[in-house]
Design an enzyme around this catalytic site. Structure first.
Site, PDB file in Angstrom:
ATOM      1  N   ASN A  12      94.918  26.030  35.747  1.00 54.80           N
ATOM      2  CA  ASN A  12      95.136  25.006  34.712  1.00 54.80           C
ATOM      3  C   ASN A  12      96.391  24.229  35.106  1.00 54.80           C
ATOM      4  O   ASN A  12      97.509  24.718  34.956  1.00 54.80           O
ATOM      5  CB  ASN A  12      95.318  25.715  33.358  1.00 54.80           C
ATOM      6  N   LYS A  14      97.619  21.640  33.837  1.00 59.02           N
ATOM      7  CA  LYS A  14      98.309  21.031  32.685  1.00 59.02           C
ATOM      8  C   LYS A  14      98.653  19.564  32.978  1.00 59.02           C
ATOM      9  O   LYS A  14      97.891  18.882  33.652  1.00 59.02           O
ATOM     10  CB  LYS A  14      99.539  21.861  32.322  1.00 59.02           C
ATOM     11  N   HIS A  98      92.994  25.502  24.056  1.00 57.94           N
ATOM     12  CA  HIS A  98      94.219  26.044  24.646  1.00 57.94           C
ATOM     13  C   HIS A  98      95.323  26.042  23.585  1.00 57.94           C
ATOM     14  O   HIS A  98      95.397  25.131  22.757  1.00 57.94           O
ATOM     15  CB  HIS A  98      94.629  25.196  25.855  1.00 57.94           C
ATOM     16  N   GLU A 100      98.307  25.236  23.681  1.00 57.86           N
ATOM     17  CA  GLU A 100      99.124  24.014  23.654  1.00 57.86           C
ATOM     18  C   GLU A 100      98.400  22.908  22.884  1.00 57.86           C
ATOM     19  O   GLU A 100      99.035  22.088  22.210  1.00 57.86           O
ATOM     20  CB  GLU A 100      99.478  23.586  25.085  1.00 57.86           C
ATOM     21  N   GLU A 170      94.866  34.508  25.856  1.00 55.39           N
ATOM     22  CA  GLU A 170      96.190  34.049  26.279  1.00 55.39           C
ATOM     23  C   GLU A 170      97.185  34.264  25.148  1.00 55.39           C
ATOM     24  O   GLU A 170      97.300  33.396  24.249  1.00 55.39           O
ATOM     25  CB  GLU A 170      96.142  32.560  26.626  1.00 55.39           C
ATOM     26  N   GLY A 176     103.834  30.512  29.997  1.00 53.61           N
ATOM     27  CA  GLY A 176     104.958  29.754  30.542  1.00 53.61           C
ATOM     28  C   GLY A 176     106.308  30.385  30.264  1.00 53.61           C
ATOM     29  O   GLY A 176     107.345  29.749  30.444  1.00 53.61           O
ATOM     30  N   SER A 216     101.530  33.681  32.169  1.00 54.00           N
ATOM     31  CA  SER A 216     102.462  34.122  33.208  1.00 54.00           C
ATOM     32  C   SER A 216     101.817  35.023  34.264  1.00 54.00           C
ATOM     33  O   SER A 216     102.450  35.966  34.749  1.00 54.00           O
ATOM     34  CB  SER A 216     103.684  34.796  32.585  1.00 54.00           C
ATOM     35  N   GLY A 237      98.438  29.058  34.886  1.00 55.23           N
ATOM     36  CA  GLY A 237      99.119  27.786  34.703  1.00 55.23           C
ATOM     37  C   GLY A 237     100.078  27.526  35.855  1.00 55.23           C
ATOM     38  O   GLY A 237      99.680  27.130  36.955  1.00 55.23           O
ATOM     39  N   GLY A 238     101.353  27.782  35.603  1.00 57.83           N
ATOM     40  CA  GLY A 238     102.409  27.480  36.577  1.00 57.83           C
ATOM     41  C   GLY A 238     102.098  27.916  38.007  1.00 57.83           C
ATOM     42  O   GLY A 238     102.292  27.140  38.958  1.00 57.83           O
TER      43      GLY A 238
END
Ligand code: PGA
Length: 255
Positions: A12, A14, A98, A100, A170, A176, A216, A237-238
């Site tokens: 993802n 983002k 999601h 977010e 999640e 994050g 994470s 993600g990251g």
């Protein structure tokens, strides 16, 4: 991960990567991903990079996903993107609900449900995200929160369609933050989600649905998470924005 359910790792991205950056990232992942016979790999760039990433992935088994969509197929809805548009640009997957989106843009369970219905109707595979906040976990509400999200997302969906969805557990407190659920904590929620799916559909469907963990996920924790029996993949993600860290997570899914 259990034999029978093929692991699925999704990146993802983002709101990161311009189209040229997206092209470079997708090309590098495609070039360096080992033969993907045992794992499904999906890249979810921002809308503006979907076309260019689709081009990079042509002829490869790597799937393309969007990060959101509207539930209407078209309309006077300034700023929105439809399922039909996603299909046309080459998407097979779409991330829905999601945290977010829920937190920053006010997406409700009812909106997520509408989106799931539309995605299934047009043939997109929804990756439906659920998860509790830290306050909710500490108040002992994890199961209640996640169950409400799952029940609502899949209300009135026939078992055959439910078998086509992907879920992503999640925990909001792990996204994050560098704070990751332990494999046991994560698997515990995955197992309970699967039990709920058996109730909503049947045992066979519940055994078939893949449930990713997200929050994470890094090369250092991926193998232990993915070794758990009810964790069938990761929504990353990251760590999906760096070729080597992402591919290490993919390798952890097949080892
Ligand atoms: P993270 O994000 O891996 O950066 O925690 C996961 C997600 O939001 O899907």
């Amino acid at each position: 991960m259990q034999t029978g359910r093929r692991p699925i790792i999704a990146g993802n991205w983002k709101m990161y990567t311009t189209p040229p950056e997206g092209r470079a990232l997708a090309q590098a992942i495609r070039a360096r991903a080992e033969p993907l016979a045992q794992v499904d790999l999906v890249l979810c760039p921002p809308f503006t990079s979907l076309a260019v990433v689709a081009e990079c992935l042509q002829g490869s088994p790597i799937g393309l996903g969007a990060q959101n969509m509207h539930w209407e197929l078209e309309g006077a809805l300034t700023g929105e993107v439809s399922a039909k548009m996603l299909l046309t640009v080459g998407c097979h997957y779409v991330i829905l609900g999601h945290s977010e989106r829920r937190t920053c843009f006010g997406e409700t369970d009812a909106m997520v449900h509408q989106k799931v219905l539309t995605a299934l109707a047009v043939g997109l595979t929804p990756i439906v995200c659920v998860g509790e906040t830290l306050v909710q976990r500490e108040a002992g509400q994890t199961e209640a929160v996640v169950y409400t999200q799952v029940r609502s997302a899949f209300a009135d969906i026939p078992s055959a369609d439910l078998g086509r969805v992907i879920l992503a557990y999640e925990p909001v407190w792990a996204i994050g933050t560098g704070r990751v659920a332990t494999p046991v904590q994560a698997n515990d929620v995955h197992r309970r989600i699967r039990a709920l799916l058996a109730e909503l559909a049947d045992d066979t469907t519940a055994a078939r649905v893949r449930i990713q963990y997200g929050g994470s996920v890094k090369p250092e924790n991926a193998a232990a998470l993915l070794a758990e029996p009810d964790i069938d993949g990761a929504l990353v993600g990251g760590a999906s924005l760096k070729v080597e860290t992402f591919l290490e997570i993919v390798r952890a899914a097949v080892s």
